[in-house]
Structure formats: structure tokens, C-alpha cells
Design an enzyme around this catalytic site. Structure first.
Site, PDB file in Angstrom:
ATOM      1  N   CYS A  35      -3.370   5.279  -9.680  1.00  0.00           N
ATOM      2  CA  CYS A  35      -4.446   4.323  -9.946  1.00  0.00           C
ATOM      3  C   CYS A  35      -4.138   3.419 -11.138  1.00  0.00           C
ATOM      4  O   CYS A  35      -4.634   2.290 -11.206  1.00  0.00           O
ATOM      5  CB  CYS A  35      -5.757   5.058 -10.215  1.00  0.00           C
ATOM      6  SG  CYS A  35      -6.467   5.872  -8.772  1.00  0.00           S
ATOM      7  N   HIS A  88     -10.904   6.046  -2.480  1.00  0.00           N
ATOM      8  CA  HIS A  88      -9.802   5.124  -2.212  1.00  0.00           C
ATOM      9  C   HIS A  88      -8.699   5.866  -1.465  1.00  0.00           C
ATOM     10  O   HIS A  88      -8.494   7.074  -1.667  1.00  0.00           O
ATOM     11  CB  HIS A  88      -9.211   4.560  -3.507  1.00  0.00           C
ATOM     12  CG  HIS A  88      -9.998   3.448  -4.115  1.00  0.00           C
ATOM     13  ND1 HIS A  88     -10.091   3.260  -5.479  1.00  0.00           N
ATOM     14  CD2 HIS A  88     -10.725   2.449  -3.556  1.00  0.00           C
ATOM     15  CE1 HIS A  88     -10.842   2.206  -5.729  1.00  0.00           C
ATOM     16  NE2 HIS A  88     -11.236   1.697  -4.576  1.00  0.00           N
TER      17      HIS A  88
END
Length: 493
Positions: A270, A174
Site C-alpha cells: 500500500c 482493496h
């Protein structure tokens, strides 16, 4: 009673409680070897510490996790929120798709305007979409989880310039694991996580003195996966050298251990999602994602040509959609296909089209036209994006008609002079020569009659041709030379 977005002046975040967190499958390299090896109580304590720290600077809303969805705690992937509008995630891995409906319900019940990307296009929320801290543009990652095709939808939904960055290191699957925009125009990031065109784009937008580069020691500590609130940066661990860089830029660091969540490939950023980000007014919707359709005919399946072409597209930083496929049903019947080639920028698309043309593809339909020419500006120097030749017969389109290229050879350029087209070595080019660039108006005949003998593409595997990964190597070397020059270093050739 739930507080509606926009009802407070403090920064607003959402976090999902960790009660159901565990590692029960593997969908990234960090999870390998860690199935059922998380300590839930320790993870809960680490999450609670992060929650308390963030709550000291912001209002944090909480959402309960759900049994059977252990990664739901990584709230950043719920969607992208800008100015009371959310673009919901469409997860790449089936293991996480159960989260989509739950996050949709939460955002709708809390007053957000909800939008969603079409099925079949993947987008993993604020994990792969990070707003410049001044709201000037949006950085969007692709290549490992989110689809490149999602970027035009992001630009349209939020009416914002969207800059595409290709992730190439599976550890940093990511964007937020390797890229952290900071206030005052600073950026903390891991250059090795991106391909060369993406690094060039970053360097075009971020001044050298604003780039805080993380090295191979700092990167695995998830230092880039940080929560930035004003001039405070919250992260798992900050090495002394990084702390000094951040202090010189006016930032203070708060460390909080995230070791249990790092086993699953996540850290502080996250576990949170910002609910009140804003972009500048009077912005324009811009996405540089572009596409072109090519047509290919031949022994596509049994020769492996179709697979090879799709690999060229993906490995070169693009994506594709097969618009038409007509397979040959017998051994000697040819197949035809139309492939839409999608790329983040024109420079990447041109490079991909060149490579596909060298494999025998032609531009499809109305997109075909006269070959594009560029003048040589200095002896022995080819123009940018010059078309490279192969051993196969090649034609170029001139004034609407196909013209056969003479003196066909490997790794040459095509020069048009007085109505004739000839292959030339780059070193033989003279100032003023007109050279074919890009893939428009170029057709290669791939001698499909040799496919039965297995010789069709044997020259590509001989180890002699300079076509093998040379462009990638040159890109990387050029970028590294630029980095050395920026640091006032010296080069020895």
C-alpha cells in the site's frame, strides 16, 4: 532534478513521506478503535525501514505528503501506471479525494501521460488493479471501493485484457490486501476474500501448483500486501509455513514491521507504487464486463420492490444504473423503471437477470426476444442457467408471441413441448426436453394487487422456499469440493 520515467534500468517506485500520517477517520474495519492511536515517530521509522529495503533493489522517488490528507502515504492508490501512462484514481471516500489533484500534478510534471475515469465511477488505482507479472493481463478488483464500471476504461486506456474480481470481505477492501501476483506465474492470495465466480476465474488462469493460498491466520498479517521485486518479496510478516512455500517456488522473503500502518488497513504494498510496469506487446483490449437493461412496473416504492431488486444486483456481484424512473405519485398509481444491470461476465449477468425476472422484471426494448432453449442431456439434470419459476403467472416468448406457462409452481423449470410451455420439477426432466434458460423472453406477473396487504413477497421470507440463498450455497460448496479434490482429499456424502 527529478529523474524522468524510463531513464534507468532498475525498477522504479514512488513513495509518499509519512510526516502527516495519522488515523483521523474510519473508512475501513482496521481503522475502527484506532483514531488518534498511531505513534508518528514509530510509523516514520517503519516507513524509513521499508524505504531503505526497497531502495536496495530499486530506485525510489519521493513525494511530500500534505497536511489534512493522512492516507496519502498509501501511494498505491494514486493511480495505475503501465508504460509511462497513468490512469488516475477517483476515490470512493470524500476524505481521500483531495489527493487526486496532487497526484495528477506530480505525474504530469514527471513526464507521464495522464488519463482519468469519468466522475461518478470510482477507481482506487494500483490498490485495485494488479498487473500479471508476465504482463499477460490485468487483475481488477471491485465491490468495496472501485466500481465495476471502471474496468472497461482500464482495458481501453492500457489496451489490455482486464479480469474482474469481486471482493466480498470488508477487511480486504482493496485487491492488493488479499492478492499478490508473483513472477514465474505464481499467485499468493486469500480465496475467502472473493466470491465463487471470482475464485473460478482465478483457478482458470492460475495452475494449481502456482497458487500459494493464505489461510485465516496468515491473512490478517497482511502477508498478501507485499512488494515483489524479482524473486524477493518484502512483507510485514511471513509465517514459517508460508516461507517454506515461497522458498520452494524460488522466492526469498524480507520482513519489515508495518504495525502502525496496519492500524489504518495498509502495509508494504500500500505504501508504494511501481512506475515502470510493462505489459506484453500485441495484446488486445478485452473487458468481459457486460450489461443488459430490464424494465419493471408495479408498486416499486411502497412495496420495497425497487430496493429489493437493487440489492439482488449488488449482492449478486453486479452493479446498476437507473436509466429511467417514473414514480407513481398516489397510493394506487404504479411506478415504472428501467435499470441497466452491469456484471463482470455473462454467467453472472444471466444469473442476475434470472433473479430479476422472478421478481417481475422484463427485458427492455430491442433486447427482448424469444426465450433461449437448451436440451436436457441426461434424465433429471437441468441445463446450465435454467430459468427457475415462482408462484407467479409466467409467460415466455416463442416466435415473437407470449405463451402462458401451464402448471405454474415454485422452483420448477419451464419445458417447451409441441407448442405448449409447462412447469416441471428437475427430477422429472427427460433427456431431450427443451428447457428455458436465462432471462431473455421470460415475463413474470407479480400480482401487484396484493401489495396493499403486505403479502406481495411474503413467500420469499417464509423460510421454506429453496430460492433463499441456495445458489450462493451451492456455488460455495462446489468450489470447496474442487479445492479438496485438488489436494487429493476425500469427500463423504
Amino acid at each position: 532534478m527529478e529523474r524522468k520515467p524510463g531513464s534507468t534500468s532498475k525498477p522504479q517506485f514512488l513513495m509518499v513521506t509519512p510526516d502527516h500520517y495519522r488515523i483521523s477517520y474510519v473508512i475501513n474495519p482496521w481503522m475502527e478503535g484506532n483514531i488518534n492511536r498511531t505513534a508518528l515517530e514509530k510509523a516514520q521509522n517503519q516507513w524509513e525501514n521499508l524505504y531503505k529495503i526497497v531502495s536496495g533493489f530499486a530506485d525510489v522517488q519521493l513525494m511530500d505528503g500534505r497536511d489534512g490528507l493522512p492516507d496519502m502515504v498509501f501511494t498505491a492508490n494514486a493511480g495505475l501506471v503501465i508504460e509511462n501512462r497513468v490512469l488516475l484514481a477517483r476515490f470512493y471516500h470524500p476524505e481521500r479525494r483531495g489527493e487526486e489533484e496532487l497526484f495528477s500534478e506530480w505525474f504530469e510534471s514527471n513526464g507521464f501521460k495522464v488519463a482519468q475515469i469519468p466522475e461518478g465511477i470510482f477507481f482506487e488505482g494500483a490498490g485495485d488493479a494488479l498487473l500479471d507479472c508476465d504482463g499477460r493481463w490485468l487483475w481488477a478488483g471491485y465491490g468495496l471501493r472501485s466500481s465495476l464500471e471502471s474496468h472497461p476504461y482500464i482495458a481501453e486506456t492500457f489496451n489490455i485484457e482486464t479480469l474482474s474480481l469481486r471482493l466480498t470481505d470488508k477487511r480486504f477492501y482493496h485487491l492488493d490486501t488479499c492478492f499478490c501476483p508473483l513472477p514465474k506465474g505464481y499467485l499468493m492470495y486469500i480465496p475467502s476474500a472473493f466470491d465463487a465466480p471470482s475464485n473460478r476465474l482465478i483457478e482458470e488462469r492460475i495452475a494449481p501448483d502456482k497458487r500459494i493460498v493464505l489461510d485465516e491466520v496468515e491473512a490478517p498479517a497482511f502477508s498478501a500486501n507485499a512488494v515483489a521485486i524479482g524473486e524477493t518479496i518484502i512483507m510485514n510478516h511471513c509465517f514459517p509455513s508460508l516461507r517454506q512455500k515461497l522458498a520452494r517456488a524460488g522466492f526469498s522473503v524480507v520482513e519489515t514491521c508495518m504495525s502502525e500502518f496496519m492500524k489504518a488497513g495498509g502495509s508494504a504494498k500500500c505504501l508504494t507504487i511501481r512506475l515502470d510496469e510493462k505489459a506484453i506487446e500485441n495484446r488486445e483490449e478485452i473487458s468481459t464486463v457486460t450489461s443488459r437493461t430490464v424494465k419493471v412496473t408495479g408498486q416499486l416504492i411502497d412495496s420495497g420492490l425497487m430496493t429489493e431488486m437493487l440489492d439482488i444486483i449488488v449482492n449478486g456481484g453486479g452493479s446498476f444504473r437507473i436509466d429511467e424512473l417514473k414514480p407513481g405519485y398516489k397510493k394506487n398509481e404504479v411506478s415504472t423503471a428501467k435499470i441497466e444491470v452491469i456484471a463482470p461476465r455473462d454467467e453472472v449477468l444471466n444469473r442476475l437477470i434470472q433473479k430479476l425476472v422472478r421478481q417481475g422484471a422484463t427485458l427492455s426494448g430491442i433486447e427482448n426476444g424469444d426465450a433461449i432453449l437448451a436440451a436436457v442431456k441426461a434424465d433429471g439434470v437441468a441445463p446450465e442457467h435454467f430459468a427457475t419459476t415462482t408462484i407467479y403467472p409466467t409467460d415466455i416468448m416463442v416466435n415473437g408471441e407470449w405463451l402462458r406457462v401451464e402448471n405454474q409452481r415454485m422452483d420448477g423449470v419451464i419445458v417447451l413441448n409441441n407448442g405448449s410451455a409447462k412447469c416441471s420439477l428437475i427430477r422429472d426432466l427427460k433427456k431431450g426436453d427443451m428447457v428455458v434458460t436465462g432471462g431473455l423472453g421470460v415475463k413474470v406477473s407479480t400480482l401487484s394487487d396484493k401489495s396493499d396487504s403486505g403479502e406481495k413477497f411474503s413467500f420469499m421470507g417464509s423460510g421454506v422456499s429453496s430460492e433463499r440463498k441456495v445458489e450462493i450455497a451451492i456455488d460455495r460448496v462446489a468450489w470447496e469440493m474442487g479445492r479438496i479434490k485438488e489436494r487429493a482429499g476425500k469427500l463423504v456424502v
